[in-house]
Design a protein around this motif. Structure first.
Motif, short mmCIF file in Angstrom:
data_model
loop_
_atom_site.label_atom_id
_atom_site.label_comp_id
_atom_site.label_asym_id
_atom_site.label_seq_id
_atom_site.Cartn_x
_atom_site.Cartn_y
_atom_site.Cartn_z
N TRP A 89 -11.51 7.93 -1.84
CA TRP A 89 -10.27 7.10 -1.32
C TRP A 89 -10.92 5.81 -0.62
O TRP A 89 -11.93 5.96 0.07
CB TRP A 89 -9.38 8.05 -0.32
CG TRP A 89 -8.79 9.17 -0.94
CD1 TRP A 89 -9.65 10.37 -1.14
CD2 TRP A 89 -7.59 9.32 -1.43
NE1 TRP A 89 -8.76 11.14 -1.77
CE2 TRP A 89 -7.44 10.62 -1.96
CE3 TRP A 89 -6.66 8.29 -1.65
CZ2 TRP A 89 -6.26 11.13 -2.85
CZ3 TRP A 89 -5.36 8.78 -2.34
CH2 TRP A 89 -5.36 10.06 -2.85
N CYS A 90 -10.25 4.85 -0.57
CA CYS A 90 -10.49 3.67 -0.03
C CYS A 90 -9.35 2.60 0.38
O CYS A 90 -8.29 2.99 0.09
CB CYS A 90 -11.66 2.80 -0.66
SG CYS A 90 -11.12 2.20 -2.39
N PHE A 91 -9.36 1.82 1.44
CA PHE A 91 -8.45 1.10 1.86
C PHE A 91 -8.90 -0.52 1.80
O PHE A 91 -9.17 -0.92 2.97
CB PHE A 91 -8.08 1.46 3.61
CG PHE A 91 -7.73 2.75 3.37
CD1 PHE A 91 -7.08 3.61 2.69
CD2 PHE A 91 -8.26 3.31 4.80
CE1 PHE A 91 -7.13 5.02 3.03
CE2 PHE A 91 -8.11 4.82 4.92
CZ PHE A 91 -7.40 5.32 4.20
N PRO A 92 -8.85 -1.02 0.64
CA PRO A 92 -9.25 -2.40 0.49
C PRO A 92 -8.23 -3.48 0.77
O PRO A 92 -7.11 -3.23 0.92
CB PRO A 92 -9.83 -2.62 -1.06
CG PRO A 92 -8.80 -1.47 -1.73
CD PRO A 92 -8.73 -0.21 -0.69
N TYR A 93 -8.72 -4.52 1.23
CA TYR A 93 -7.97 -5.79 1.47
C TYR A 93 -7.22 -6.26 0.02
O TYR A 93 -8.05 -5.84 -1.26
CB TYR A 93 -8.57 -6.97 1.96
CG TYR A 93 -9.07 -6.60 3.21
CD1 TYR A 93 -8.24 -6.62 4.28
CD2 TYR A 93 -10.45 -6.47 3.71
CE1 TYR A 93 -8.84 -6.38 5.73
CE2 TYR A 93 -11.06 -6.29 4.77
CZ TYR A 93 -10.02 -6.29 5.92
OH TYR A 93 -10.50 -5.75 7.16
N PRO A 94 -6.15 -6.69 0.00
CA PRO A 94 -5.47 -7.11 -1.48
C PRO A 94 -6.12 -8.05 -2.14
O PRO A 94 -6.33 -7.82 -3.29
CB PRO A 94 -4.26 -7.74 -0.92
CG PRO A 94 -3.71 -7.20 0.32
CD PRO A 94 -5.05 -6.73 1.07
N HIS A 95 -6.93 -9.10 -1.67
CA HIS A 95 -7.80 -9.97 -2.48
C HIS A 95 -8.96 -9.33 -3.33
O HIS A 95 -9.73 -9.75 -4.19
CB HIS A 95 -8.26 -11.01 -1.68
CG HIS A 95 -9.50 -10.79 -0.75
ND1 HIS A 95 -9.10 -10.13 0.60
CD2 HIS A 95 -10.87 -10.59 -0.81
CE1 HIS A 95 -10.25 -10.00 1.17
NE2 HIS A 95 -11.45 -10.38 0.55
#
Length: 135
Positions: A89-95
């Protein structure tokens, strides 16, 4: 440049890399840390995997600013995904969504409770994060 895992004794090398790149991130001995080194063995990219409630959470993917836009982050993400049979799982920034999509991460709306709890903590600090999983 070949990705590799650091041993727990080597994790301070990742912390030194983060510091050199201006990040306050610190690798911990209980995390799995993957890096890519250049031909002179200097770390040019790093990421950390942390176990949360029996699930893997990818944290602190960073590529040296001088080495960005060369496919290094994708190479590291693909290495870690291939080496870890469990979902990550990860929580990247939209860009960064297209980068994670190239590494087979998909946007998800639901997650196991420990991941969802961590996501909500992150959202309180940084509201524009996505939640993704590679399986």
């Amino acid at each position: 440049m070949t990705p590799q895992w650091l041993t727990s004794i080597q994790t301070p090398l990742a912390s030194a890399f983060y510091k050199r790149c201006g990040s306050k991130e610190k690798a911990k001995a209980d995390e799995r840390v993957a890096v890519i080194r250049d031909n002179s063995q200097q770390i040019v990219a790093s990421l950390r995997l942390r176990r949360i409630g029996g699930h893997w959470l990818l944290r602190a993917l960073l590529v040296d600013p001088q080495r960005r836009q060369q496919g290094i982050a994708l190479q590291l993400l693909q290495f870690v995904g291939a080496q870890n049979p469990e979902p990550i799982w990860c929580f990247p920034y939209p860009h960064l969504q297209s980068l994670y999509h190239q590494a087979d991460y998909q946007l998800v709306a639901e997650a196991p409770e420990p991941i969802l709890t961590a996501y909500n903590v992150y959202l309180n600090r940084q509201p524009l994060l996505l939640m993704c999983c590679n399986r």
